[in-house]
Scaffold this motif. Structure first.
Motif, mmCIF file in Angstrom:
data_model
loop_
_atom_site.group_PDB
_atom_site.id
_atom_site.type_symbol
_atom_site.label_atom_id
_atom_site.label_comp_id
_atom_site.label_asym_id
_atom_site.label_seq_id
_atom_site.Cartn_x
_atom_site.Cartn_y
_atom_site.Cartn_z
ATOM 1 N N VAL A 137 0.866 -1.180 0.000
ATOM 2 C CA VAL A 137 0.000 0.000 0.000
ATOM 3 C C VAL A 137 0.903 1.231 0.000
ATOM 4 O O VAL A 137 1.845 1.321 0.798
ATOM 5 C CB VAL A 137 -0.934 0.018 1.224
ATOM 6 N N MET A 138 0.612 2.181 -0.897
ATOM 7 C CA MET A 138 1.500 3.327 -1.113
ATOM 8 C C MET A 138 0.715 4.634 -1.097
ATOM 9 O O MET A 138 -0.453 4.670 -1.497
ATOM 10 C CB MET A 138 2.198 3.189 -2.474
ATOM 11 N N LEU A 139 1.364 5.680 -0.648
ATOM 12 C CA LEU A 139 0.816 7.029 -0.758
ATOM 13 C C LEU A 139 1.282 7.626 -2.080
ATOM 14 O O LEU A 139 2.477 7.665 -2.368
ATOM 15 C CB LEU A 139 1.297 7.898 0.414
ATOM 16 N N LEU A 140 0.333 8.083 -2.906
ATOM 17 C CA LEU A 140 0.653 8.654 -4.216
ATOM 18 C C LEU A 140 0.668 10.171 -4.101
ATOM 19 O O LEU A 140 -0.363 10.796 -3.801
ATOM 20 C CB LEU A 140 -0.375 8.210 -5.257
ATOM 21 N N VAL A 141 1.831 10.762 -4.323
ATOM 22 C CA VAL A 141 1.969 12.215 -4.171
ATOM 23 C C VAL A 141 2.775 12.781 -5.337
ATOM 24 O O VAL A 141 3.721 12.154 -5.815
ATOM 25 C CB VAL A 141 2.663 12.580 -2.838
ATOM 26 N N PRO A 142 2.403 13.965 -5.831
ATOM 27 C CA PRO A 142 3.209 14.615 -6.869
ATOM 28 C C PRO A 142 4.468 15.222 -6.265
ATOM 29 O O PRO A 142 4.397 15.945 -5.271
ATOM 30 C CB PRO A 142 2.268 15.689 -7.420
ATOM 31 N N ILE A 143 5.615 14.925 -6.862
ATOM 32 C CA ILE A 143 6.894 15.477 -6.422
ATOM 33 C C ILE A 143 7.288 16.552 -7.427
ATOM 34 O O ILE A 143 7.559 16.249 -8.594
ATOM 35 C CB ILE A 143 7.970 14.383 -6.325
ATOM 36 N N SER A 144 7.311 17.810 -6.989
ATOM 37 C CA SER A 144 7.492 18.934 -7.909
ATOM 38 C C SER A 144 8.819 18.869 -8.650
ATOM 39 O O SER A 144 8.877 19.057 -9.868
ATOM 40 C CB SER A 144 7.372 20.255 -7.141
ATOM 41 N N TRP A 145 9.917 18.573 -7.929
ATOM 42 C CA TRP A 145 11.215 18.600 -8.588
ATOM 43 C C TRP A 145 11.423 17.391 -9.497
ATOM 44 O O TRP A 145 12.260 17.420 -10.391
ATOM 45 C CB TRP A 145 12.347 18.677 -7.564
ATOM 46 N N ALA A 146 10.633 16.316 -9.292
ATOM 47 C CA ALA A 146 10.726 15.144 -10.165
ATOM 48 C C ALA A 146 9.795 15.268 -11.366
ATOM 49 O O ALA A 146 9.974 14.572 -12.367
ATOM 50 C CB ALA A 146 10.414 13.870 -9.388
#
Length: 281
Positions: A137-146
């Motif tokens: 189970v994972m938390l899906l988050v946008p990474i700005s620098w990636a």
């Protein structure tokens, strides 16, 4: 013999209360060694890179994982809390769930089974792999620098093979049973947040979706030939017999695709593969 960096001790401080002092000291060495180890991340490899390969008390590091008393569930809850606080302080929390195969073999690796290899298999080519199946189970988050969304794992569970359950005379839990248990656990950890779960077609099971729909939202992919029905009509008072469980049959997704009268709407998707923005429809 390498010492554990103070920065790592500071980073692991939120988890310190979940371990006894000796276990925490040994766990810090394993975490540092795991981060530095290239290739397979085993206890032996972690100790080697930390300069403790010849340490006479190496068995105490193995006991951190197989004998010492600490709760991996409590660690997962603390990790999720830190991730949500840092990346999703407000708004919906998007969760991903998927399986991964750990390729392990040997006489003592009894829960392993033979599964479809999702990496080497294709639509017309089936490749089998032997190993342990973990549900993550994972938390899906946008990474700005990636420039893309990252999946940050915080909870996993081993799903033993059906053969192992039969040989040990235990009730076999299907993939959907494990998913139900894990996602309801996340719901209890985040009782006041909106949860949106993203999963593949393995989790497009009516029983699972029905059990979870009151607690969270699941986005999954249906098969093109899935049998679809309208909601069951309400039973009139005085009607004899069991109430209907489904309504009239609806066209399948494949039939809707072939129907020239099907109306389509164009949707703009941000964060497509490679971080691009495309129009779908």
């Amino acid at each position: 013999m390498s010492a554990v960096p103070h920065s790592l001790e500071h980073w692991m401080a939120p988890f310190a209360a979940l371990f006894t002092r000796p276990t925490l000291r040994h766990a810090l060495v394993l975490v540092a060694g795991t981060l530095l180890t290239p290739g397979r991340r085993t206890v032996t490899a972690a100790l080697s890179i930390m300069g403790r390969r010849e340490d006479g008390g190496f068995a105490k590091f193995h006991r951190v994982l197989n004998r010492n008393r600490w709760s991996s569930r409590a660690v997962a809850q603390r990790l999720l809390t830190l991730l949500v606080t840092s990346f999703v302080p407000q708004g919906p929390v998007v969760i991903g769930i998927d399986e991964t195969i750990e390729r392990r073999w040997g006489a003592k690796i009894k829960p392993r089974g033979i599964y479809r290899d999702p990496v080497r298999s294709s639509h017309g080519h089936f490749v089998k792999a032997s190993g342990l199946r973990w549900i993550v189970v994972m938390l899906l988050v946008p990474i700005s620098w990636a420039g893309r969304v990252w999946a940050l794992p915080f909870l996993s569970a081993l799903a033993p093979s059906e053969r192992f359950s039969r040989e040990t005379r235990r009730r076999h839990k299907k993939l959907t049973d494990w998913a139900r248990q894990l996602l309801l656990q996340v719901r209890r950890w985040l009782p006041n947040r909106q949860l949106i779960v993203v999963a593949d077609s393995s989790y497009a099971a009516i029983e699972l979706l029905n059990d979870l729909r009151a607690h969270l939202t699941i986005i999954t992919r249906l098969r093109l030939d899935a049998r679809l029905f309208e909601l069951a009509p309400l039973q009139s008072p005085g009607t004899i017999g069991r109430p209907r469980v489904s309504g009239s049959r609806l066209p399948s997704l494949a039939q809707r695709l072939e129907n020239a009268e099907t109306s389509w709407r164009c949707v703009r998707v941000i964060g497509w593969y490679g971080g691009s923005e495309v129009s779908v429809g």
